[in-house]
Design an enzyme around this catalytic site. Structure first.
Site, PDB file in Angstrom:
ATOM      1  N   GLU A  90       0.822  -1.216   0.000  1.00 31.75           N
ATOM      2  CA  GLU A  90       0.000   0.000   0.000  1.00 31.75           C
ATOM      3  C   GLU A  90       0.852   1.260   0.000  1.00 31.75           C
ATOM      4  O   GLU A  90       1.872   1.328   0.689  1.00 31.75           O
ATOM      5  CB  GLU A  90      -0.835   0.049   1.283  1.00 31.75           C
ATOM      6  CG  GLU A  90      -1.921  -0.973   1.337  1.00 31.75           C
ATOM      7  CD  GLU A  90      -2.763  -0.842   2.606  1.00 31.75           C
ATOM      8  OE1 GLU A  90      -3.691  -1.629   2.754  1.00 31.75           O
ATOM      9  OE2 GLU A  90      -2.481   0.040   3.441  1.00 31.75           O
ATOM     10  N   CYS A 103       3.021   8.604   1.403  1.00 28.66           N
ATOM     11  CA  CYS A 103       3.334   7.711   2.514  1.00 28.66           C
ATOM     12  C   CYS A 103       3.727   6.362   1.912  1.00 28.66           C
ATOM     13  O   CYS A 103       2.886   5.672   1.329  1.00 28.66           O
ATOM     14  CB  CYS A 103       2.094   7.602   3.385  1.00 28.66           C
ATOM     15  SG  CYS A 103       2.296   6.516   4.760  1.00 28.66           S
ATOM     16  N   CYS A 110       4.847  -6.676   8.671  1.00 29.42           N
ATOM     17  CA  CYS A 110       5.742  -6.080   9.668  1.00 29.42           C
ATOM     18  C   CYS A 110       5.791  -7.016  10.859  1.00 29.42           C
ATOM     19  O   CYS A 110       4.776  -7.612  11.208  1.00 29.42           O
ATOM     20  CB  CYS A 110       5.164  -4.724  10.098  1.00 29.42           C
ATOM     21  SG  CYS A 110       6.197  -3.859  11.300  1.00 29.42           S
ATOM     22  N   CYS A 114       2.771  -4.162  16.740  1.00 30.89           N
ATOM     23  CA  CYS A 114       1.990  -3.186  17.509  1.00 30.89           C
ATOM     24  C   CYS A 114       0.541  -3.687  17.592  1.00 30.89           C
ATOM     25  O   CYS A 114      -0.046  -4.058  16.566  1.00 30.89           O
ATOM     26  CB  CYS A 114       2.017  -1.817  16.840  1.00 30.89           C
ATOM     27  SG  CYS A 114       3.694  -1.190  16.665  1.00 30.89           S
ATOM     28  N   CYS A 117      -2.367  -2.200  15.242  1.00 33.48           N
ATOM     29  CA  CYS A 117      -2.079  -2.041  13.813  1.00 33.48           C
ATOM     30  C   CYS A 117      -2.511  -3.266  13.003  1.00 33.48           C
ATOM     31  O   CYS A 117      -2.144  -4.393  13.333  1.00 33.48           O
ATOM     32  CB  CYS A 117      -0.576  -1.816  13.650  1.00 33.48           C
ATOM     33  SG  CYS A 117      -0.049  -1.851  11.938  1.00 33.48           S
ATOM     34  N   GLY A 157       5.250  -1.607   7.414  1.00 31.89           N
ATOM     35  CA  GLY A 157       6.616  -2.020   7.729  1.00 31.89           C
ATOM     36  C   GLY A 157       7.375  -1.061   8.627  1.00 31.89           C
ATOM     37  O   GLY A 157       6.965   0.060   8.857  1.00 31.89           O
ATOM     38  N   GLU A 158       8.493  -1.585   9.148  1.00 31.21           N
ATOM     39  CA  GLU A 158       9.390  -0.806   9.998  1.00 31.21           C
ATOM     40  C   GLU A 158      10.612  -0.455   9.139  1.00 31.21           C
ATOM     41  O   GLU A 158      11.446  -1.333   8.838  1.00 31.21           O
ATOM     42  CB  GLU A 158       9.767  -1.655  11.233  1.00 31.21           C
ATOM     43  CG  GLU A 158      10.994  -1.225  11.984  1.00 31.21           C
ATOM     44  CD  GLU A 158      11.001   0.249  12.411  1.00 31.21           C
ATOM     45  OE1 GLU A 158      10.106   0.649  13.157  1.00 31.21           O
ATOM     46  OE2 GLU A 158      11.916   0.982  11.977  1.00 31.21           O
ATOM     47  N   SER A 189       9.935   7.218   9.756  1.00 25.78           N
ATOM     48  CA  SER A 189       9.200   6.989  11.001  1.00 25.78           C
ATOM     49  C   SER A 189       9.472   5.579  11.502  1.00 25.78           C
ATOM     50  O   SER A 189       9.250   4.604  10.787  1.00 25.78           O
ATOM     51  CB  SER A 189       7.705   7.169  10.735  1.00 25.78           C
ATOM     52  OG  SER A 189       6.987   6.834  11.885  1.00 25.78           O
ATOM     53  N   SER A 214       7.464   6.392  16.780  1.00 26.75           N
ATOM     54  CA  SER A 214       6.128   6.006  17.218  1.00 26.75           C
ATOM     55  C   SER A 214       6.224   5.624  18.706  1.00 26.75           C
ATOM     56  O   SER A 214       6.725   4.561  19.039  1.00 26.75           O
ATOM     57  CB  SER A 214       5.723   4.816  16.341  1.00 26.75           C
ATOM     58  OG  SER A 214       4.434   4.452  16.579  1.00 26.75           O
ATOM     59  N   LEU A 215       5.782   6.509  19.568  1.00 25.84           N
ATOM     60  CA  LEU A 215       6.007   6.324  21.010  1.00 25.84           C
ATOM     61  C   LEU A 215       4.811   5.618  21.669  1.00 25.84           C
ATOM     62  O   LEU A 215       4.956   4.594  22.302  1.00 25.84           O
ATOM     63  CB  LEU A 215       6.255   7.689  21.665  1.00 25.84           C
ATOM     64  CG  LEU A 215       6.862   7.630  23.036  1.00 25.84           C
ATOM     65  CD1 LEU A 215       8.325   7.239  22.977  1.00 25.84           C
ATOM     66  CD2 LEU A 215       6.703   8.967  23.749  1.00 25.84           C
ATOM     67  N   ASN A 216       3.655   6.246  21.575  1.00 25.55           N
ATOM     68  CA  ASN A 216       2.363   5.641  21.941  1.00 25.55           C
ATOM     69  C   ASN A 216       2.102   5.346  23.418  1.00 25.55           C
ATOM     70  O   ASN A 216       0.999   4.929  23.779  1.00 25.55           O
ATOM     71  CB  ASN A 216       2.106   4.351  21.145  1.00 25.55           C
ATOM     72  CG  ASN A 216       2.212   4.611  19.663  1.00 25.55           C
ATOM     73  OD1 ASN A 216       1.688   5.606  19.179  1.00 25.55           O
ATOM     74  ND2 ASN A 216       2.920   3.774  18.947  1.00 25.55           N
ATOM     75  N   ASN A 292      -7.854   5.120  14.909  1.00 21.16           N
ATOM     76  CA  ASN A 292      -8.791   4.956  13.812  1.00 21.16           C
ATOM     77  C   ASN A 292      -9.370   3.539  13.900  1.00 21.16           C
ATOM     78  O   ASN A 292      -8.685   2.575  13.577  1.00 21.16           O
ATOM     79  CB  ASN A 292      -7.966   5.138  12.530  1.00 21.16           C
ATOM     80  CG  ASN A 292      -8.835   5.246  11.337  1.00 21.16           C
ATOM     81  OD1 ASN A 292     -10.000   5.615  11.430  1.00 21.16           O
ATOM     82  ND2 ASN A 292      -8.277   4.913  10.193  1.00 21.16           N
ATOM     83  N   CYS A 335      -4.477   1.387   8.932  1.00 16.39           N
ATOM     84  CA  CYS A 335      -3.311   0.920   8.185  1.00 16.39           C
ATOM     85  C   CYS A 335      -3.440  -0.568   7.848  1.00 16.39           C
ATOM     86  O   CYS A 335      -3.766  -1.373   8.693  1.00 16.39           O
ATOM     87  CB  CYS A 335      -2.086   1.155   9.085  1.00 16.39           C
ATOM     88  SG  CYS A 335      -0.657   0.212   8.706  1.00 16.39           S
TER      89      CYS A 335
HETATM   90  S1  SF4 Z   1       2.392   0.393  13.455  1.00 13.52           S
HETATM   91 FE1  SF4 Z   1       4.109   0.318  12.011  1.00 13.52          FE
HETATM   92  S2  SF4 Z   1       5.750  -0.666  13.235  1.00 13.52           S
HETATM   93 FE2  SF4 Z   1       3.829  -1.112  14.313  1.00 13.52          FE
HETATM   94  S3  SF4 Z   1       3.184  -3.116  13.488  1.00 13.52           S
HETATM   95 FE3  SF4 Z   1       2.173  -1.494  12.255  1.00 13.52          FE
HETATM   96  S4  SF4 Z   1       3.519  -1.226  10.495  1.00 13.52           S
HETATM   97 FE4  SF4 Z   1       4.732  -2.285  12.069  1.00 13.52          FE
END
Ligand code: SF4
Length: 346
Positions: A90, A103, A110, A114, A117, A157-158, A189, A214-216, A292, A335
């Site tokens: 995507e 983006c 990934c 998280c 996600c 992805g990371e 990011s 990405s702290l969260n 979201n 996402c």
């Molecule tokens: S938020 Fe980003 S780093 Fe976390 S699982 Fe989703 S894609 Fe991977």
């Protein structure tokens, strides 16, 4: 088998061309056609000799991705691409007031895991190559018919888990010989993997682009519950690396914070976040992203009052904080959802 020319950084391509018997300046000519002019047929690269064009067409290809779906919302367009080996990727184009932001994805799936996600649900299938990352830009720009000013590595992805391919893609984006985008318009990011972050801090290409983390969550315990990678990348150590990260004047690190109802959205959480940043408040800004909702995930978006109270606490504590709603959210969902939907359909 043909190779993808867009897998090579400018210097590497010059060396490759020399191996093929061409002068290095021929590589620079080819780069101009591909990146500045968006030409994707070697036969149209008219300042290269005919034999060279034929040899390049025998040897190289330009587009590893195939566009399979495009979904439009008023403020965003989501592109779904298929890789040669059948994976779906995507890419989202965001329409800002006076420019576009792309983006891009850096991996298929990934493995950061998280819990909020949708991409994480599949785990990691594979890294994207440099050509597959750069092709997202080339193909969307062609479809749009206009330049795209900003790029954020915030798709699937990371990026730092695919360091070398992302680094080469960033190099192609900022090089005057290739896409020639401003370093200040590229943002990487990350979920905060400490080892490649330290590498990035010393990397002449990567340390020049914007960094978002990405702290969260403001504490080790809460962050570990949302982002299991925190166990191996503890929050205090991550913050130490970020506080020491070299930044040019007037630049700041963005802390991305997805606000989830009753999980990390209280005023107490905001106060803990202030404590975490400590005396380094001028080095950071916070993007607050109300969650979201997605049918596959067990979380809810906080009411607006809670979002505002969180933001106010940060501002009062001296930390800049902005609320960002994900664009196109009502059309795309969270996402990874477009891809997930398509997978189920196929
Ligand atoms: S938020 Fe980003 S780093 Fe976390 S699982 Fe989703 S894609 Fe991977």
């Amino acid at each position: 088998m043909k190779e993808f020319l867009t897998n090579y950084a400018p210097k590497e391509l010059e060396r490759k061309f020399e191996e093929l018997g061409f002068e290095p300046y021929r590589a620079r000519q080819a780069l101009k056609w591909v990146y500045a002019k968006g030409v994707d047929d070697f036969s149209l690269m008219t300042d290269l000799p005919k034999e060279a064009r034929a040899k390049l067409a025998e040897r190289f290809e330009l587009h590893p991705l195939e566009l399979v779906e495009k979904v439009e919302a008023p403020d965003a367009v989501k592109y779904l691409f298929k890789t040669r080996d059948g994976h779906l990727v995507e890419t989202v184009l965001l329409k800002e007031r006076d420019h576009y932001t792309l983006c891009v994805s850096s991996q298929v799936g990934c493995n950061v895991g998280c819990s909020f996600c949708a991409t994480a649900l599949d785990g990691l299938l594979r890294n994207l190559s440099t050509a597959e990352i750069v092709d997202q830009y080339l193909q969307v720009r062609k479809d749009l018919g206009e330049p795209i000013r900003n790029v954020v590595f915030m798709g699937m992805g990371e990026p730092l888990a695919n360091y070398e391919n992302v680094r080469r893609a960033v190099e192609l984006m900022v090089s005057p010989k290739a896409l020639n985008l401003s370093k200040r318009r590229i943002t990487v990011s990350t979920s905060g993997i400490i080892a490649p972050l330290k590498k990035m801090a010393k990397d002449p290409v990567m340390k020049e682009v914007n960094l978002a983390v990405s702290l969260n969550a403001p504490t080790q315990e809460k962050r570990e519950a949302l982002m299991p990678l925190t166990r191996l990348n503890p929050l205090p150590e991550l913050m130490k690396v970020l506080k020491e990260y070299p930044l040019s004047p007037y630049r700041r690190i963005t802390l991305e914070y997805v606000l989830i109802k009753d999980v990390n959205d209280s005023v107490q959480d905001a106060k803990e976040l202030l404590k975490l940043v400590g005396k380094h408040k001028k080095k950071f800004k916070v993007n607050l992203i109300p969650f979201n909702p997605s049918p596959e995930l067990p979380y809810e978006r906080p009411p607006l009052e809670r979002v505002m109270a969180f933001q106010k606490t940060l501002w009062e504590g001296g930390l800049s904080a902005f609320v960002r709603f994900s664009k196109g959210a009502e059309v795309f969902g969270a996402c990874g959802q477009l891809r997930a939907k398509r997978k189920v359909c196929m």
